[in-house]
Structure formats: structure tokens, C-alpha cells
Design an enzyme around this catalytic site. Structure first.
Site, short mmCIF file in Angstrom:
data_model
loop_
_atom_site.label_atom_id
_atom_site.label_comp_id
_atom_site.label_asym_id
_atom_site.label_seq_id
_atom_site.Cartn_x
_atom_site.Cartn_y
_atom_site.Cartn_z
N CYS A 36 22.26 -27.43 130.42
CA CYS A 36 22.39 -26.45 131.51
C CYS A 36 21.35 -25.34 131.35
O CYS A 36 20.89 -25.04 130.27
CB CYS A 36 23.77 -25.83 131.47
SG CYS A 36 25.08 -27.01 131.63
N ARG A 60 14.71 -28.91 131.69
CA ARG A 60 15.82 -29.08 130.73
C ARG A 60 16.74 -30.24 131.14
O ARG A 60 17.55 -30.69 130.35
CB ARG A 60 16.63 -27.79 130.64
CG ARG A 60 15.89 -26.62 130.05
CD ARG A 60 16.63 -25.31 130.29
NE ARG A 60 17.91 -25.27 129.62
CZ ARG A 60 18.08 -24.78 128.38
NH1 ARG A 60 17.04 -24.33 127.73
NH2 ARG A 60 19.26 -24.75 127.81
N TRP A 97 24.05 -29.61 133.60
CA TRP A 97 23.90 -30.94 132.99
C TRP A 97 25.32 -31.33 132.62
O TRP A 97 25.91 -30.78 131.69
CB TRP A 97 23.00 -30.84 131.76
CG TRP A 97 22.58 -32.13 131.17
CD1 TRP A 97 21.56 -32.95 131.57
CD2 TRP A 97 23.17 -32.79 130.04
NE1 TRP A 97 21.47 -34.05 130.77
CE2 TRP A 97 22.45 -33.99 129.82
CE3 TRP A 97 24.22 -32.49 129.19
CZ2 TRP A 97 22.74 -34.87 128.79
CZ3 TRP A 97 24.51 -33.36 128.16
CH2 TRP A 97 23.79 -34.55 127.98
N ASN A 156 26.72 -22.31 129.67
CA ASN A 156 26.06 -23.43 128.99
C ASN A 156 26.80 -23.60 127.67
O ASN A 156 26.98 -22.65 126.92
CB ASN A 156 24.57 -23.14 128.74
CG ASN A 156 23.87 -24.31 128.08
OD1 ASN A 156 24.37 -25.44 128.13
ND2 ASN A 156 22.74 -24.06 127.44
N GLY A 157 27.26 -24.82 127.39
CA GLY A 157 27.99 -25.07 126.14
C GLY A 157 29.25 -25.85 126.44
O GLY A 157 29.42 -26.40 127.53
N GLU A 198 8.96 -44.15 116.91
CA GLU A 198 8.63 -43.16 117.93
C GLU A 198 8.11 -43.84 119.20
O GLU A 198 8.47 -43.46 120.31
CB GLU A 198 7.60 -42.18 117.37
CG GLU A 198 7.08 -41.15 118.34
CD GLU A 198 8.14 -40.23 118.92
OE1 GLU A 198 9.28 -40.25 118.43
OE2 GLU A 198 7.84 -39.52 119.89
N LYS A 241 9.80 -43.42 122.91
CA LYS A 241 9.06 -42.97 124.09
C LYS A 241 9.28 -43.93 125.25
O LYS A 241 9.56 -43.53 126.38
CB LYS A 241 7.55 -42.91 123.78
CG LYS A 241 7.12 -41.78 122.88
CD LYS A 241 7.21 -40.39 123.44
CE LYS A 241 8.47 -39.67 123.32
NZ LYS A 241 9.04 -39.18 122.12
N GLU A 277 13.00 -43.84 126.61
CA GLU A 277 13.54 -42.64 127.26
C GLU A 277 12.88 -42.33 128.59
O GLU A 277 13.46 -41.63 129.41
CB GLU A 277 13.48 -41.43 126.33
CG GLU A 277 12.12 -40.94 125.95
CD GLU A 277 12.20 -39.69 125.08
OE1 GLU A 277 13.10 -38.86 125.25
OE2 GLU A 277 11.33 -39.55 124.20
N HIS A 313 14.56 -60.69 108.90
CA HIS A 313 15.99 -60.56 108.57
C HIS A 313 16.84 -60.52 109.83
O HIS A 313 17.86 -59.83 109.87
CB HIS A 313 16.18 -59.31 107.71
CG HIS A 313 15.35 -59.33 106.48
ND1 HIS A 313 15.67 -60.06 105.36
CD2 HIS A 313 14.13 -58.79 106.24
CE1 HIS A 313 14.71 -59.93 104.46
NE2 HIS A 313 13.76 -59.16 104.96
N LYS A 316 15.91 -31.72 127.74
CA LYS A 316 14.82 -31.40 126.82
C LYS A 316 15.36 -30.85 125.50
O LYS A 316 14.86 -31.16 124.44
CB LYS A 316 13.88 -30.36 127.43
CG LYS A 316 12.73 -29.96 126.54
CD LYS A 316 11.86 -31.16 126.18
CE LYS A 316 10.75 -30.79 125.21
NZ LYS A 316 10.02 -32.01 124.74
C1 AGP Z 1 12.10 -36.93 122.10
O1 AGP Z 1 11.14 -37.44 123.01
C2 AGP Z 1 13.39 -36.61 122.76
N1 AGP Z 1 13.22 -35.73 123.86
C3 AGP Z 1 14.46 -36.17 121.78
O2 AGP Z 1 14.68 -37.25 120.90
C4 AGP Z 1 14.14 -34.93 120.91
O3 AGP Z 1 13.14 -35.23 119.99
C5 AGP Z 1 15.42 -34.53 120.16
O4 AGP Z 1 16.41 -34.18 121.11
C6 AGP Z 1 15.20 -33.38 119.18
O5 AGP Z 1 14.78 -32.24 119.88
P1 AGP Z 1 14.21 -31.00 119.02
O6 AGP Z 1 12.94 -31.47 118.36
O7 AGP Z 1 13.97 -29.93 120.04
O8 AGP Z 1 15.26 -30.63 118.02
#
Ligand code: AGP
Length: 610
Positions: free
Chosen positions: A2, A27, A74, A100-101, A483, A487, A490, A506, A605
Site C-alpha cells: 500500500c 509499489r 495492495w 499500510n500494514g 536471479e 527475473k 516475476e 538428480h 516493490k
Molecule cells: C526482485 O526482483 C523482487 N522484486 C523481490 O524478490 C525483491 O528482491 C525482494 O522483495 C527483496 O526486496 P528488498 O531488496 O527491497 O529487501
């Protein structure tokens, strides 16, 4: 997560509130709302979907007012809908709250309020806050006492902004577990979940800490603890500028941030690597270096991409410092009651510096006596402020949900940490010196790597309809395989998995057929021969091989369907370059699939809730 924006000042609030919501769109959200105070009455509009729709509603339905609150939601409790969107009002329509929370005890509080005759309009946990304040006002007419009494009954986390018709010159902001800032401008004040919403109306910022509340009028800020003790907090310069949160000539923030990596690498190393002897000076850690050098163990913790950086850090730190290093998912680490103590260094890695699990893991470790460091991008973020010391990665604002430049800057920061620690332990060791020299070349090598973009787009055109991908790497490139898979997942919603290359035998090799693209990280490092063997195994089963290699690798050119050459550097720094083709591959595939690259579905985000 949020987004919260509040305003009180001399200007008309609506345009400033809406601008703030636009700056928080990155966000992630599914609905939005705004409320303003006018002639002792609350006026509010809310809608599912985008801020643009809310802006139209607000312009046509809300009166001019100089005080208001706004929110992008959110969803945690209750589907995205008008009634679940914030602000939430009380029964008398005189109190408006944006939150937010997560209110952990909302059900019990709601039951009690229902028994007292309150009527709820939503399925959310947040709505209990406005009704609880209403209930408290029945016995105590002062807003500050009623709000403090209500918050004392809530369990869980909140960042809040509150309006009350009986206090038309008071914007209330409170924080417990969800970030909240106060922006200070010329005769005006703002409240926001992050700095992006304060631009360009604020020149200074005050970071609220957990357990703090602010009663803000046009004349100033009355800052207190939740126990009602007054606090003084010096304002800090707001460093963000509008261009930082604009796409400029790029189509997407993710594209901009991928192409900013030469510059962000310059920034993370600026003033930290000596051009004379390639030694590293990390000013933020100087006082703690003796503690780090005598550590029994280093524990690296984070989430998502930051966890991948942590895994890379383990390989590097153990090889060059011989200090045992453990890597922990923050969400697991915080709850498993780990054996952690005073001789441990815990490093919380977080781009946003606000990830709830990482912050909680760091607090848990500190409570057990560990010395906690932060590796963060956002200056003044909770992890940065609560850690004993740390390294800012200076990547600049990262708006795209998919982390890119923050990842490569985290790798550079961990490389510099490795040099600083290894030189402290063994000043004569030549190897860390080599890393320092090679680190300084990376911005130029990164610019070279980015020239691959058109070729990567071609590869994306060949594979954007594949339902699955595998990413394989060994050693320093195992984290890169993870990684690359993240990418793609997501932002294109294609199922992708990263593995240590040897793991295929395995089980996962059963997945391989002519429909399976397999991306190999295959630099000519100490594991090269083994990776080639793995590539043979995949080809023997009809897998389609895409290989990220060093320049001029004739052997792989004979084997792979697509060969992506990145500039040569030392083994330990190859990941900073080899991840870039994977960032671009995910970007182009997502575009070809019509996905929202910057705001992928279901994602936020900064994950400030558990
Ligand atoms: C990465 O592309 C994602 N957006 C997500 O995994 C992110 O890395 C994770 O939420 C951690 O965020 P931070 O680095 O702000 O703690």
C-alpha cells in the site's frame, strides 16, 4: 505494498495527493482512494483499478481543500473493490483513515465494535481503526488522546494517516512496522510511505520510527511517542529529485534501470576504491571493522533478489577471508530461533531497506547479541537506520518492481566488503587487490555488455512462448542462475527454475525435451569444463541451449543454439556482467507477452508486510 500520501498546507490538496499516488504506483496496488476535509465535512472518493480513474473522480466530485489523505491499496484482507479501498470512515463519517500494514487482532477488535453497535462497510482489517477512534472519542473528545488510546489496543503493523472533521487543521501520522515519512516544504507538510511521493513538494524529510506519532498542523509538527512523550527529530535533506522517478527517454523504469547500471556501478564504488593500490575504504564500517575481523561467523540474510546477492557474498567472503559465512532466507531465519550471538556479524541485504522479514530478522539477531550491518539502497530506510553500520549501494531509486541495478550494486558492495575484510586479515594477499582493480573496470565493461540488447531481443522473439525455462550455473554463477529465473518469472509469468548445473542429474533433467530452453552461465572459470559436460547432457536430450559465455568461446559456439558473449573479467566479478543478458531477456520476453513490466501482477516493490 500500500501507498500512503497526506497533505496539509497552503495549496489545494487534491493535485498534490494524486501526484503522490502516481509516484507510488510502482509499489504495486489494485485500488485507490482519497479524502479531503472541507467545511467540517469529509469528502471521499475511491475506486478499484488505477490512480488515473481516481484522479478523474476526485476532480469532478471533491471540493477544493488544503488538507487530505490518499491511498493505493495492495490487498491483504478483502478483494480489490470500492468498499475495501481506503480511506475507511467511521459510522459518523467524521474520521478517515488510510493504513499500510496488517492489524493482527482486527477480528477481536471488530467483534467488540460490532457489539457496541458499529456498522462496517468493508471486509478489511484497516477499517477497525476508524471505528475504534470513534469509540474512544465518545469518552475523550481530544483527537490526540482518542487516537493514542485506539492505537494502544491494536496489535500488528501500521503506517497511518488520519483526518477528523472536528480537527480541520490536524493531519495525524503514526508508524509501527510500516515505513512512514513526513515531508517538509514551504508552509506545507506531507506524509508518505516513501520519499517518491514527497517529490517535488518537500525539501526536507523526517523519518518516523516505530512507535511514533505526529500531529501535523500548518504551523508545525508535534512529534510524540505512543506513550505520549514529546520527541525532537532533526529533518534531513530530501535527496530525491523528480527526474529520479521519471522514465526519461525509456519506455519502462526497468529498462531505464538496466541501462543505468554503468552509472550505478560508478556510484557504488565512488570514493571507496583507491586508484593507487586498489584498496577499499568503507567509511560506514570503519568503526566496526575490528568486530568484523574477529567474527566467528558472518550471516547474510535477505529476501528474493537480495537473497541471491547474499548467496554470491558467501562464495566470495569464504574464499577470500576464510570466515565461515551462512546465508539465510530472512523469513525463515526470523522464526527458527537460530543460535546467534555476540561473535556473529549479521548482514541484512535489502534494496528498499523496508522488507518486513529482513527487518524483523535483523532485529531478532540484534536482540540475540549479534552485530548487525545493513546493505541498503534507500537512504534513511528502517534497516539502514536500525543497523549498527552499513554500506549504502547508491544505485539511485529503483522503481521497477524487478530489481536490476540494485542487484549488480549489491554484488559490487559485497565484493568491496570482501576486499576490506580480507585486506584487514591478510594485508599482503594479492587476490583482493586484483578484485579492486577489476571492479574499477566494471562500468565500462557494463556499457559493453548492454550493447547486446538488440541480440537479446532476437532471442526473446524465439522463446517468448515457451511455457518453462531452466537456468543453470555453478560457483559464483549459481546465484545468477537463480536471479535469471526470478527475473523471468516475476515479469513474464513464465515458470522458470534456477539450479546448480550439476543438480540436473538428480531429477530435474527429466524435464528436458525439445520444448525446454536451458540458459547456461558458462564463463571460462574453474567450473567451465563441468558446465560444458552439463551442456552436453542437456543437448543429448534435445534441450535448447542458450549460453552466456566469455567473449570468443568457439567450443560453446559449436554447442549452443544462442551464444551470448559478455566481456571478460575475473571469475568472481563475472556475475555482475553475466546477469545483464538475463535481465534483458526477461524484459523483452515480458514485453512480447504483453505483460506490465514495471508493475507485474500480484507483486509489490517493497514487501513491508509479512
Ligand atoms: C526482485 O526482483 C523482487 N522484486 C523481490 O524478490 C525483491 O528482491 C525482494 O522483495 C527483496 O526486496 P528488498 O531488496 O527491497 O529487501
Amino acid at each position: 505494498m500500500c501507498g500512503i500520501v497526506g497533505y496539509i498546507g497552503k495549496k489545494v490538496a487534491i493535485p498534490i495527493l494524486v501526484n503522490g499516488l502516481y509516484n507510488l504506483e510502482y509499489r504495486g496496488y489494485d485500488s485507490a482512494g482519497v479524502a479531503v476535509l472541507g467545511q467540517s465535512k469529509l469528502y471521499s472518493v475511491k475506486c478499484p483499478g488505477k490512480v488515473e480513474g481516481l484522479a478523474r473522480l476526485a476532480a469532478s466530485q471533491l471540493p477544493a481543500s488544503d488538507i487530505g489523505i490518499a491511498h493505493t491499496r495492495w490487498a491483504t484482507h478483502g478483494v480489490p473493490s470500492v468498499c475495501n479501498a481506503h480511506p475507511h470512515l467511521d459510522c459518523t463519517q467524521s474520521i478517515a483513515v488510510v493504513h499500510n500494514g496488517i492489524i493482527e487482532n482486527y477480528y477481536a477488535v471488530r467483534e467488540k465494535l460490532l457489539e457496541a453497535g458499529h456498522v462496517f462497510a468493508s471486509e478489511t482489517d484497516s477499517e477497525v481503526i476508524s471505528h475504534l477512534i470513534e469509540e474512544k472519542l465518545k469518552t475523550d473528545s481530544s483527537l490526540d488522546s482518542a487516537v493514542l488510546a485506539a492505537l494502544a489496543e491494536l496489535e500488528g503493523t501500521y503506517g497511518l494517516a488520519i483526518l477528523h472533521t472536528e480537527s480541520p487543521d490536524c493531519l495525524v501520522a503514526a508508524r509501527k512496522g510500516s515505513p512512514l515519512l513526513i515531508g517538509i516544504g514551504d508552509g506545507q507538510f506531507m506524509v508518505a510511505s516513501d520519499q517518491a511521493a514527497l517529490v517535488p513538494y518537500s525539501s526536507e524529510v523526517i523519518h518516523l520510527s516505530d512507535g511514533e506519532i505526529a500531529f501535523i498542523s500548518k504551523d508545525g509538527i508535534d512529534l510524540r511517542t505512543l506513550e505520549n512523550r514529546e520527541i525532537f527529530r532533526r529533518a534531513e535533506q530530501l535527496t530525491l529529485v523528480s527526474s529520479d522517478i521519471r522514465k526519461g527517454n525509456y519506455e519502462h523504469f526497468m529498462q531505464k534501470e538496466i541501462f543505468e547500471q554503468p552509472e550505478s556501478l560508478e556510484n557504488v564504488m565512488r570514493g571507496r576504491i583507491s586508484a593507487d593500490d586498489d584498496s577499499v575504504k568503507l567509511g560506514g564500517l570503519l568503526n566496526l571493522m575490528p568486530k568484523i575481523l574477529s567474527a566467528r561467523r558472518i550471516i547474510l540474510t535477505g529476501c528474493g533478489t537480495s537473497w541471491h546477492s547474499a548467496l554470491y557474498g558467501k562464495y566470495l567472503l569464504e574464499r577470500f577471508t576464510k570466515i565461515p559465512v551462512e546465508v539465510e532466507y530472512a523469513s525463515e531465519f526470523r522464526y527458527r530461533d537460530p543460535v546467534v550471538g555476540g561473535s556473529d556479524i549479521v548482514v541484512a541485504i535489502s534494496q528498499s531497506g523496508e522488507t518486513a522479514d529482513t527487518l524483523a530478522a535483523m532485529r531478532m539477531a540484534a536482540a540475540k547479541g549479534a552485530t548487525c550491518l545493513g546493505v541498503c539502497n534507500v537512504v534513511g530506510s528502517s534497516i539502514a537506520r536500525e543497523s549498527k553500520a552499513g554500506i549504502y549501494i547508491h544505485a539511485g531509486p529503483e522503481i521497477g518492481v524487478a530489481s536490476t541495478k540494485a542487484f549488480t550494486c549489491q554484488l559490487a558492495a559485497l565484493s568491496m566488503l570482501t576486499i576490506a575484510v580480507s585486506r584487514g586479515l591478510n594485508p599482503v594477499s594479492e587476490e583482493p587487490k586484483l578484485i579492486g582493480a577489476e571492479l574499477r573496470k566494471l562500468p565500462e565493461l557494463m556499457s559493453e555488455t548492454l550493447k547486446l540488447d538488440p541480440y537479446i531481443r532476437e532471442i526473446a522473439e524465439a522463446f517468448f512462448e515457451s511455457p518453462n525455462f531452466l537456468y543453470l550455473g555453478r560457483g559464483y554463477n549459481f546465484p545468477v542462475a537463480l536471479e535469471g529465473a526470478l527475473k523471468l518469472k516475476e515479469i513474464s509469468y513464465i515458470h522458470a527454475e534456477g539450479y546448480p548445473a550439476a543438480e540436473m542429474k538428480h531429477g530435474p533433467i527429466a524435464l528436458v525435451d525439445s520444448e525446454m530452453p536451458v540458459v547456461f552461465l558458462a564463463p571460462r572459470d574453474e567450473t567451465y569444463g563441468k558446465v560444458i559436460g552439463n551442456m552436453e547432457e542437456i543437448k543429448a536430450r534435445g534441450g535448447r541451449v542458450i549460453a552466456v559465455v566469455d567473449h570468443d568461446d568457439p567450443r560453446v559456439e559449436k554447442m549452443a543454439e544462442y551464444v551470448i558473449p559478455v566481456p571478460r573479467t575475473i571469475d568472481s566479478l563475472n556475475p555482475v556482467l553475466s546477469v545483464v543478458p538475463l535481465q534483458l531477456l526477461a524484459y523483452h520476453i515480458a514485453l512480447l507477452r504483453g505483460c506490465d513490466v514495471d508493475k507485474p501482477r500480484n507483486l509489490a516493490k517493497s514487501v513491508t508486510v509479512e
